[in-house]
Motif scaffolding. Structure first.
Motif, PDB file in Angstrom:
ATOM      1  N   LEU A   6     -27.921  97.906 -34.802  1.00 39.79           N
ATOM      2  CA  LEU A   6     -26.493  98.027 -35.062  1.00 39.79           C
ATOM      3  C   LEU A   6     -25.937  96.650 -35.397  1.00 39.79           C
ATOM      4  N   ASP A   7     -25.596  96.450 -36.661  1.00 42.24           N
ATOM      5  CA  ASP A   7     -25.095  95.152 -37.118  1.00 42.24           C
ATOM      6  C   ASP A   7     -23.633  94.990 -36.722  1.00 42.24           C
ATOM      7  N   ASP A   8     -23.303  93.823 -36.147  1.00 42.06           N
ATOM      8  CA  ASP A   8     -21.939  93.515 -35.721  1.00 42.06           C
ATOM      9  C   ASP A   8     -21.431  94.585 -34.750  1.00 42.06           C
ATOM     10  N   GLY A   9     -22.224  94.812 -33.695  1.00 40.19           N
ATOM     11  CA  GLY A   9     -21.962  95.950 -32.830  1.00 40.19           C
ATOM     12  C   GLY A   9     -21.421  95.669 -31.446  1.00 40.19           C
ATOM     13  N   PHE A  10     -21.150  94.411 -31.094  1.00 40.15           N
ATOM     14  CA  PHE A  10     -20.768  94.129 -29.711  1.00 40.15           C
ATOM     15  C   PHE A  10     -19.461  94.810 -29.319  1.00 40.15           C
ATOM     16  N   GLN A  11     -18.549  94.952 -30.256  1.00 38.72           N
ATOM     17  CA  GLN A  11     -17.271  95.612 -29.979  1.00 38.72           C
ATOM     18  C   GLN A  11     -17.272  97.082 -30.405  1.00 38.72           C
ATOM     19  N   HIS A  12     -18.429  97.598 -30.818  1.00 37.57           N
ATOM     20  CA  HIS A  12     -18.505  98.970 -31.339  1.00 37.57           C
ATOM     21  C   HIS A  12     -18.914  99.916 -30.209  1.00 37.57           C
ATOM     22  N   PHE A  13     -17.953 100.280 -29.358  1.00 38.61           N
ATOM     23  CA  PHE A  13     -18.254 101.078 -28.176  1.00 38.61           C
ATOM     24  C   PHE A  13     -18.566 102.542 -28.496  1.00 38.61           C
ATOM     25  N   GLN A  14     -18.280 102.991 -29.712  1.00 35.63           N
ATOM     26  CA  GLN A  14     -18.498 104.395 -30.056  1.00 35.63           C
ATOM     27  C   GLN A  14     -19.959 104.797 -29.962  1.00 35.63           C
TER      28      GLN A  14
END
Length: 346
Positions: free
Chosen positions: A135-143
């Motif tokens: 998951l690229d650029d996923g640290f804030q992607h809580f979904q």
């Protein structure tokens, strides 16, 4: 400052909704490695995305990269950039970083650009048989639930001015680094003294006591003529370009100074540099400007990054243009590999 406080409240409310189950995260039921950061701008995520994908593939997984594809032509459209064997989209459709990853990971991983990365993951499992995701650029992607959060921190500018957006460059408070499974301090060789790097390590370990902390640096691994980047690759010996070679370096990346400093550290003589905004779309006028600057500064060659090169294939330059491929070098690569491989057994 008031907007920064308001932004912080939104972040806290959103995080609480996921923690309390008011908003649910989707589980793809296969390993998902997230690569992200705390700040806006370039922190060296893309090489780490590629590294994680390669480790998963080496361990028998059919890997897919899930990325938003920033500043692409139609951000609401799902684009299969690569099925893992073939490039299936142009850079304007996919965005520069997804296209770069697709080129770099042919035979290793598929790449999908979609702002709904959960839906893209479900689709990839069904249509491509993907059984592991990065998951690229996923640290804030809580979904989307993840098996491991890898977080990059740029050692040359770890947390900006310490303020949240829009006053600073932080996407969320530095205390939230505690969610990370591992923190990678990138560009460690450009960070200053060994004492400065040790102090940063200690600070990061204090913020994320449960996380493993690694350091990395980007080294030039390949130099390719722009005209050959999309063709049969022809490597140029780095040292053959160095003697009395005046270089005009240019790029449109999140941290351009790090690219220029890397080149100087490796012995390139920079006649001049030129910065463009991150994810910039080059025009004929820009090519003319670079040609003029090369003449003005008596530059023998142009040097740029792969991220830029994928948008330059239709332009012609008056002096040879070369593309710098960089590869991360980790202080403890084996330890990082083990962390990633462990997600396959959970």
């Amino acid at each position: 400052m008031p907007f920064g406080h308001f932004y912080n409240l939104i972040i806290k409310a959103r995080s609480a909704m996921y923690r309390q189950g008011i908003t649910r995260s989707h589980d793809l039921d296969v390993p998902v490695i997230s690569v992200g950061n705390l700040t806006v701008g370039g922190t060296g995520k893309t090489p780490l995305v590629a590294f994680a994908a390669k480790v998963l593939a080496e361990n028998g997984r059919k890997v897919c990269i899930l990325t938003r594809g920033y500043k692409r032509e139609n951000p609401n459209e799902r684009v299969l950039v690569s099925d893992g064997e073939n490039i299936l989209a142009e850079v304007k459709q996919s965005g520069d970083e997804p296209y770069e990853l697709a080129q770099k990971l042919l035979g290793i991983a598929a790449v999908i650009a979609d702002k709904d990365r959960t839906a893209a993951g479900v689709w990839a499992k069904e249509k491509l048989g993907s059984d592991a995701f990065v998951l690229d650029d996923g640290f804030q992607h809580f979904q989307l639930k993840r098996s491991l959060d890898l977080v990059t921190v740029d050692a040359t500018d770890p947390f900006g001015n310490g303020w949240l957006l829009p006053q600073g460059t932080l996407r969320e408070p530095v205390a939230n680094l505690a969610r990370a499974g591992a923190v990678i301090l990138t560009r460690a060789n450009l960070a200053g003294s060994a004492g400065d790097l040790d102090a940063l390590k200690a600070k990061v370990q204090g913020l994320a006591p449960a996380a493993a902390v690694f350091t990395s640096q980007n080294n030039t691994s390949n130099i390719i003529p722009l005209a050959k980047l999309f063709d049969e690759k022809r490597t140029v010996a780095i040292r053959s370009l160095l003697p009395k070679t005046r270089t005009l370096a240019f790029c449109a990346i999140g941290n351009p100074d790090s690219f220029f400093r890397q080149l100087m550290a490796e012995g390139f003589e920079l006649a001049g540099t030129n910065k463009f905004p991150d994810h910039y779309k080059y025009t004929e006028r820009d090519a003319s400007t670079l040609n003029e600057l090369a003449r003005k500064w008596n530059a023998d060659i142009l040097l740029t990054t792969v991220k830029d090169a994928v948008k330059l294939k239709d332009f012609r330059f008056d002096v040879p243009c070369y593309v710098v491929e960089s590869a991360p070098v980790f202080d403890n690569e084996e330890g990082l590999r083990e962390l990633i491989v462990k997600t396959l057994t959970k």
